[in-house]
Design a protein around this motif. Structure first.
Motif, PDB file in Angstrom:
ATOM      1  N   GLY A  73       0.708  -1.152   0.098  1.00  0.00           N
ATOM      2  CA  GLY A  73       0.009   0.004   0.223  1.00  0.00           C
ATOM      3  C   GLY A  73       0.826   1.193   0.020  1.00  0.00           C
ATOM      4  O   GLY A  73       0.444   2.295  -0.724  1.00  0.00           O
ATOM      5  N   TYR A  74       1.774   1.227   0.832  1.00  0.00           N
ATOM      6  CA  TYR A  74       2.685   2.385   0.751  1.00  0.00           C
ATOM      7  C   TYR A  74       3.487   2.564  -0.235  1.00  0.00           C
ATOM      8  O   TYR A  74       3.801   3.847  -1.063  1.00  0.00           O
ATOM      9  CB  TYR A  74       3.776   2.240   2.015  1.00  0.00           C
ATOM     10  CG  TYR A  74       2.901   2.754   3.435  1.00  0.00           C
ATOM     11  CD1 TYR A  74       2.937   4.224   3.363  1.00  0.00           C
ATOM     12  CD2 TYR A  74       2.648   2.154   4.267  1.00  0.00           C
ATOM     13  CE1 TYR A  74       2.502   4.680   4.474  1.00  0.00           C
ATOM     14  CE2 TYR A  74       2.049   2.456   5.481  1.00  0.00           C
ATOM     15  CZ  TYR A  74       1.902   4.121   5.546  1.00  0.00           C
ATOM     16  OH  TYR A  74       1.175   4.396   6.792  1.00  0.00           O
ATOM     17  N   LEU A  75       4.039   1.391  -1.090  1.00  0.00           N
ATOM     18  CA  LEU A  75       4.623   1.584  -2.304  1.00  0.00           C
ATOM     19  C   LEU A  75       3.958   2.350  -3.487  1.00  0.00           C
ATOM     20  O   LEU A  75       4.280   2.961  -4.201  1.00  0.00           O
ATOM     21  CB  LEU A  75       5.136   0.149  -2.853  1.00  0.00           C
ATOM     22  CG  LEU A  75       6.636  -0.450  -1.916  1.00  0.00           C
ATOM     23  CD1 LEU A  75       6.750  -1.807  -2.110  1.00  0.00           C
ATOM     24  CD2 LEU A  75       7.625   0.655  -1.751  1.00  0.00           C
ATOM     25  N   LEU A  76       2.656   1.853  -3.602  1.00  0.00           N
ATOM     26  CA  LEU A  76       1.731   2.320  -4.405  1.00  0.00           C
ATOM     27  C   LEU A  76       1.349   3.768  -4.215  1.00  0.00           C
ATOM     28  O   LEU A  76       1.123   4.460  -5.195  1.00  0.00           O
ATOM     29  CB  LEU A  76       0.425   1.481  -4.348  1.00  0.00           C
ATOM     30  CG  LEU A  76      -0.687   1.800  -5.764  1.00  0.00           C
ATOM     31  CD1 LEU A  76      -0.231   2.070  -6.875  1.00  0.00           C
ATOM     32  CD2 LEU A  76      -2.062   0.957  -5.366  1.00  0.00           C
ATOM     33  N   ALA A  85       3.285   5.809  -2.786  1.00  0.00           N
ATOM     34  CA  ALA A  85       4.429   6.778  -3.367  1.00  0.00           C
ATOM     35  C   ALA A  85       4.410   6.840  -4.665  1.00  0.00           C
ATOM     36  O   ALA A  85       4.863   8.183  -5.428  1.00  0.00           O
ATOM     37  CB  ALA A  85       5.683   5.894  -2.876  1.00  0.00           C
ATOM     38  N   ARG A  86       4.085   5.758  -5.729  1.00  0.00           N
ATOM     39  CA  ARG A  86       4.029   5.775  -6.950  1.00  0.00           C
ATOM     40  C   ARG A  86       2.861   6.612  -7.458  1.00  0.00           C
ATOM     41  O   ARG A  86       3.026   7.597  -8.400  1.00  0.00           O
ATOM     42  CB  ARG A  86       3.711   4.480  -7.853  1.00  0.00           C
ATOM     43  CG  ARG A  86       4.951   3.540  -7.511  1.00  0.00           C
ATOM     44  CD  ARG A  86       4.856   2.382  -8.578  1.00  0.00           C
ATOM     45  NE  ARG A  86       3.842   1.582  -8.131  1.00  0.00           N
ATOM     46  CZ  ARG A  86       3.721   0.445  -7.127  1.00  0.00           C
ATOM     47  NH1 ARG A  86       4.894   0.247  -6.605  1.00  0.00           N
ATOM     48  NH2 ARG A  86       2.706  -0.117  -6.898  1.00  0.00           N
ATOM     49  N   ARG A  87       1.821   6.755  -7.104  1.00  0.00           N
ATOM     50  CA  ARG A  87       0.778   7.802  -7.292  1.00  0.00           C
ATOM     51  C   ARG A  87       1.200   9.073  -6.992  1.00  0.00           C
ATOM     52  O   ARG A  87       0.580  10.144  -7.893  1.00  0.00           O
ATOM     53  CB  ARG A  87      -0.651   7.211  -6.511  1.00  0.00           C
ATOM     54  CG  ARG A  87      -1.102   5.969  -6.946  1.00  0.00           C
ATOM     55  CD  ARG A  87      -2.764   5.532  -6.391  1.00  0.00           C
ATOM     56  NE  ARG A  87      -3.042   4.315  -7.315  1.00  0.00           N
ATOM     57  CZ  ARG A  87      -4.175   3.539  -6.648  1.00  0.00           C
ATOM     58  NH1 ARG A  87      -4.815   4.201  -5.665  1.00  0.00           N
ATOM     59  NH2 ARG A  87      -4.537   2.875  -7.300  1.00  0.00           N
ATOM     60  N   VAL A  88       1.881   9.515  -6.123  1.00  0.00           N
ATOM     61  CA  VAL A  88       2.135  10.966  -5.612  1.00  0.00           C
ATOM     62  C   VAL A  88       3.180  11.144  -6.417  1.00  0.00           C
ATOM     63  O   VAL A  88       3.464  12.541  -6.947  1.00  0.00           O
ATOM     64  CB  VAL A  88       2.602  10.956  -3.959  1.00  0.00           C
ATOM     65  CG1 VAL A  88       3.033  12.221  -3.727  1.00  0.00           C
ATOM     66  CG2 VAL A  88       1.360  10.543  -3.328  1.00  0.00           C
TER      67      VAL A  88
END
Length: 220
Positions: A144-147, A149-152
């Protein structure tokens, strides 16, 4: 470029007592048995994970899909009476949003995330939001945190995560983020999880821009 990624439940919204009350009653009403460690185990699980746990491990006589649907419907009705924000939540989000892009990585289902952000007027403060419904694994896995970061649009190593739970702290740390812990007084994280935090804040008022910037500098 840097960013701040918030958890939702227990950090911005004092929802863990509501989740516990709703799920505990649901388990009792449908033939299951709540265990002493159930609440701590559930914190950070995705919807599919906790629904399967209630159905399979706690003995609720319903399918996981039926459990998820029933509990989320009850949570949404509770939020209709008002969202139980943590003290300083709105001010903290807006203060940090004025300096960095913000993300949200929550174990809540998308429907509840949207209700909370719309009702509190905070939706516009977040560049991206993620529900762990949208990834393969819930917390403590880093998905969830990796996604988020990618979306930000920021590398995870350039992000500071704000978390309260054991599984959330482990998740953000596993993603490679620096973590600021804001422990919930009723549901404190385990000592080994708390040790992963770069800083332990007393409350959201302690989460100043200077404090977050110091964590980012340490990460660099």
């Amino acid at each position: 470029m840097n960013a701040v990624v918030f958890d939702l439940d227990g950090v911005l919204v004092d929802s863990e007592p509501v989740w516990e009350e709703v799920r505990r009653a649901f388990v009792a009403d449908h033939g299951g048995r709540w265990q002493p460690d159930t609440q701590q185990r559930l914190m950070g699980m995705s919807t599919s994970e906790w629904a399967a746990y209630l159905s399979g491990e706690l003995g609720v006589r319903m399918t996981a899909d039926e459990v998820a649907r029933g509990v989320v419907e009850q949570m949404a009705r509770r939020y209709e009476d008002g969202v139980p924000l943590m003290p300083g939540a709105v001010e903290t989000v807006r203060r940090l949003a004025s300096r960095w892009p913000l993300g949200l990585a929550s174990s809540s289902p998308r429907a509840l995330i949207d209700v909370v952000l719309d009702r509190t007027g905070l939706a516009a403060s977040f560049r991206a939001t993620v529900s762990t419904e949208e990834v393969a694994r819930g917390k403590p896995a880093p998905d969830g945190y990796l996604l988020a970061a990618r979306r930000v649009g920021v590398d995870a190593a350039g992000c500071v995560a704000v978390e309260d739970s054991s599984n959330g702290l482990r998740s953000a740390h596993a993603a490679g983020m620096r973590v600021i812990a804001v422990p919930h007084p009723r549901y404190p994280p385990a000592p080994d999880a708390l040790a992963l935090a770069a800083y332990v804040a007393e409350d959201l008022g302690d989460l100043t821009a200077e404090r977050v910037a110091a964590a980012m500098d340490a990460a660099g």
